[in-house]
Design an enzyme around this catalytic site. Structure first.
Site, PDB file in Angstrom:
ATOM      1  N   LYS A 269      20.487  82.515  54.862  1.00 51.14           N
ATOM      2  CA  LYS A 269      20.253  83.969  54.717  1.00 51.14           C
ATOM      3  C   LYS A 269      18.785  84.298  54.950  1.00 51.14           C
ATOM      4  O   LYS A 269      18.368  85.435  54.769  1.00 51.14           O
ATOM      5  CB  LYS A 269      20.638  84.412  53.301  1.00 51.14           C
ATOM      6  CG  LYS A 269      22.068  84.117  52.912  1.00 51.14           C
ATOM      7  CD  LYS A 269      22.271  84.448  51.428  1.00 51.14           C
ATOM      8  CE  LYS A 269      23.492  83.727  50.876  1.00 51.14           C
ATOM      9  NZ  LYS A 269      23.479  83.705  49.409  1.00 51.14           N
TER      10      LYS A 269
ATOM     11  N   ARG B  64      22.744  57.797  54.577  1.00 54.29           N
ATOM     12  CA  ARG B  64      22.042  56.834  53.720  1.00 54.29           C
ATOM     13  C   ARG B  64      21.038  57.482  52.766  1.00 54.29           C
ATOM     14  O   ARG B  64      21.036  57.195  51.570  1.00 54.29           O
ATOM     15  CB  ARG B  64      21.253  55.805  54.566  1.00 54.29           C
ATOM     16  CG  ARG B  64      22.022  54.614  54.996  1.00 54.29           C
ATOM     17  CD  ARG B  64      21.540  54.194  56.346  1.00 54.29           C
ATOM     18  NE  ARG B  64      21.843  55.275  57.273  1.00 54.29           N
ATOM     19  CZ  ARG B  64      23.021  55.395  57.881  1.00 54.29           C
ATOM     20  NH1 ARG B  64      23.929  54.509  57.721  1.00 54.29           N
ATOM     21  NH2 ARG B  64      23.285  56.438  58.674  1.00 54.29           N
ATOM     22  N   THR B  65      20.154  58.312  53.305  1.00 54.99           N
ATOM     23  CA  THR B  65      19.037  58.769  52.476  1.00 54.99           C
ATOM     24  C   THR B  65      19.549  59.630  51.321  1.00 54.99           C
ATOM     25  O   THR B  65      19.202  59.405  50.161  1.00 54.99           O
ATOM     26  CB  THR B  65      18.012  59.526  53.339  1.00 54.99           C
ATOM     27  OG1 THR B  65      17.725  58.733  54.483  1.00 54.99           O
ATOM     28  CG2 THR B  65      16.737  59.786  52.572  1.00 54.99           C
TER      29      THR B  65
ATOM     30  N   ARG C  91      14.934  66.759  52.980  1.00 57.88           N
ATOM     31  CA  ARG C  91      14.936  66.453  54.421  1.00 57.88           C
ATOM     32  C   ARG C  91      14.983  67.773  55.166  1.00 57.88           C
ATOM     33  O   ARG C  91      15.772  68.663  54.824  1.00 57.88           O
ATOM     34  CB  ARG C  91      16.146  65.600  54.802  1.00 57.88           C
ATOM     35  CG  ARG C  91      16.284  65.465  56.316  1.00 57.88           C
ATOM     36  CD  ARG C  91      17.290  64.439  56.728  1.00 57.88           C
ATOM     37  NE  ARG C  91      16.822  63.097  56.408  1.00 57.88           N
ATOM     38  CZ  ARG C  91      17.439  61.983  56.815  1.00 57.88           C
ATOM     39  NH1 ARG C  91      18.544  62.076  57.538  1.00 57.88           N
ATOM     40  NH2 ARG C  91      16.959  60.801  56.499  1.00 57.88           N
TER      41      ARG C  91
ATOM     42  N   HIS D  66       9.036  59.373  57.433  1.00 58.20           N
ATOM     43  CA  HIS D  66      10.212  59.094  56.592  1.00 58.20           C
ATOM     44  C   HIS D  66       9.784  58.021  55.586  1.00 58.20           C
ATOM     45  O   HIS D  66      10.176  56.860  55.666  1.00 58.20           O
ATOM     46  CB  HIS D  66      11.368  58.610  57.482  1.00 58.20           C
ATOM     47  CG  HIS D  66      12.711  58.563  56.822  1.00 58.20           C
ATOM     48  ND1 HIS D  66      12.890  58.618  55.457  1.00 58.20           N
ATOM     49  CD2 HIS D  66      13.958  58.459  57.359  1.00 58.20           C
ATOM     50  CE1 HIS D  66      14.191  58.556  55.193  1.00 58.20           C
ATOM     51  NE2 HIS D  66      14.857  58.459  56.328  1.00 58.20           N
TER      52      HIS D  66
HETATM   53  N1   CP Z   1      18.008  55.839  57.705  1.00 56.66           N
HETATM   54  C1   CP Z   1      18.345  57.124  57.536  1.00 56.66           C
HETATM   55  O1   CP Z   1      17.495  58.003  57.361  1.00 56.66           O
HETATM   56  O2   CP Z   1      19.702  57.371  57.597  1.00 56.66           O
HETATM   57  P1   CP Z   1      20.351  58.786  57.327  1.00 56.66           P
HETATM   58  O3   CP Z   1      19.936  59.695  58.464  1.00 56.66           O
HETATM   59  O4   CP Z   1      21.847  58.533  57.309  1.00 56.66           O
HETATM   60  O5   CP Z   1      19.840  59.303  56.033  1.00 56.66           O
END
Ligand code: CP
Length: 305
Positions: free
Chosen positions: A80, A51-52, A101, A129
């Site tokens: 590396k 999603r993100t 991320r 998040h």
């Molecule tokens: N909600 C969320 O962070 O989903 P993903 O891990 O798929 O990005």
């Protein structure tokens, strides 16, 4: 230059502006089709995501911009031994804004120190998040019509669930919010949220271990997955993974206006038989995630139509 590393990096007024912009984008998508023409977003994902990452990419494409990036540490020069600081110096030469991320808490904050472009934290370890929080707030505001006067139940892995930590931190800034924190003893909310966010702000909350008893009192039920990737001990994960499963039978005890949110991915914690219940809004939540990320990209780049 602005970054979004923590949901509190936006004041309540700025947050309201982002949500208002996202709501306008939802209503008038064509107005925004070219606002990011010639701009590039870099998605730097050292951890898996559906999603993100893809909602950020979709958001930038919807705004007329382009996307570059990597979707695992293995496919980047991190494999590396390149540091986050060096990587972001390099990415600053290629893109106008980036979403990162990383499994290590604080990695996007380190990136921001060395960056010449806005850095968005797209999830750092079990910490925060913030763009999921924007998504959750837009879902609640759009479907409930308010962000105050709410009783919210968080259920599942409250220890490692970074979406829970971020959403609680953002919601305590609104009036008359009460939390019911439903988890096994082993997965209770961390002290830094209990002490520094809830107690420090005089927010009423209860910590309980059963889901059934709380359902009738909730305006929002925020279900979470037990975060397998954060456990050191697989046996412990297996013992806890199905600690709560929301079923049709349990939903009969819930308020008829209660909304069920989930950041997804779902594993077993919500039975698929609930997906058609009008109170189950977790797939609508996904759609709101695109609008708020479009609004956030525009805001951090200082772009208007
Ligand atoms: N909600 C969320 O962070 O989903 P993903 O891990 O798929 O990005």
């Amino acid at each position: 230059m602005r970054h979004l590393l923590n949901p509190l990096d936006l004041s309540v007024e700025e947050l309201t502006n982002v949500l208002d912009l996202a709501a306008d984008i939802e209503k008038n998508p064509d107005k925004y089709r070219e606002v990011c023409k010639h701009k590039k977003l870099a998605t730097l994902f050292y951890e898996p995501s559906t999603r993100t990452r893809l909602s950020f990419e979709s958001a930038m494409i919807n705004l007329g911009g382009s996307v570059i990036g990597f979707s695992s540490a293995d496919s980047s020069s991190a494999s590396k031994g390149e540091s986050v600081a060096d990587t972001i110096r390099v990415i600053s030469c290629y893109a106008d804004i980036c979403a990162m991320r990383h499994p290590k808490e604080g990695a996007p904050t380190v990136a921001a120190e060395f960056s010449r472009i806005p850095v968005i934290n797209a999830g750092d370890g079990g910490h925060q998040h913030p763009t999921q929080t924007l998504t959750d707030l837009m879902t609640i505001r759009s479907l409930k019509g308010r962000l105050d006067n709410l009783t919210i139940g968080f259920c599942g892995d409250l220890k490692f669930g970074r979406t829970v930590h971020s959403l609680i931190s953002a919601l305590v800034r609104h009036k008359n919010i009460k939390f019911i924190l439903i988890s096994p003893e082993e997965l209770k909310i961390p002290d830094h949220i209990r002490e520094d966010v809830l107690i420090a702000n005089n927010i009423p909350f209860e910590e309980v271990t059963t889901l059934d008893d709380s359902l009738a009192d909730l305006d929002i039920l925020y279900m979470t997955r037990v975060q397998k990737e954060r456990f050191f001990n697989e046996e412990e994960y297996i013992r806890l993974k199905d600690c709560y499963i929301l079923t049709k039978e349990k939903m009969e005890k819930a308020n008829e206006n209660m909304l069920i949110l989930h950041p997804l991915p779902r594993v077993n914690e919500i039975s698929v038989e609930i997906d058609d219940d009008p109170r189950a809004v977790y797939f609508k939540q996904v759609q709101y995630g695109v609008y708020v990320r479009m609004a956030l990209i525009m805001t951090l780049l200082g772009l208007h139509v």
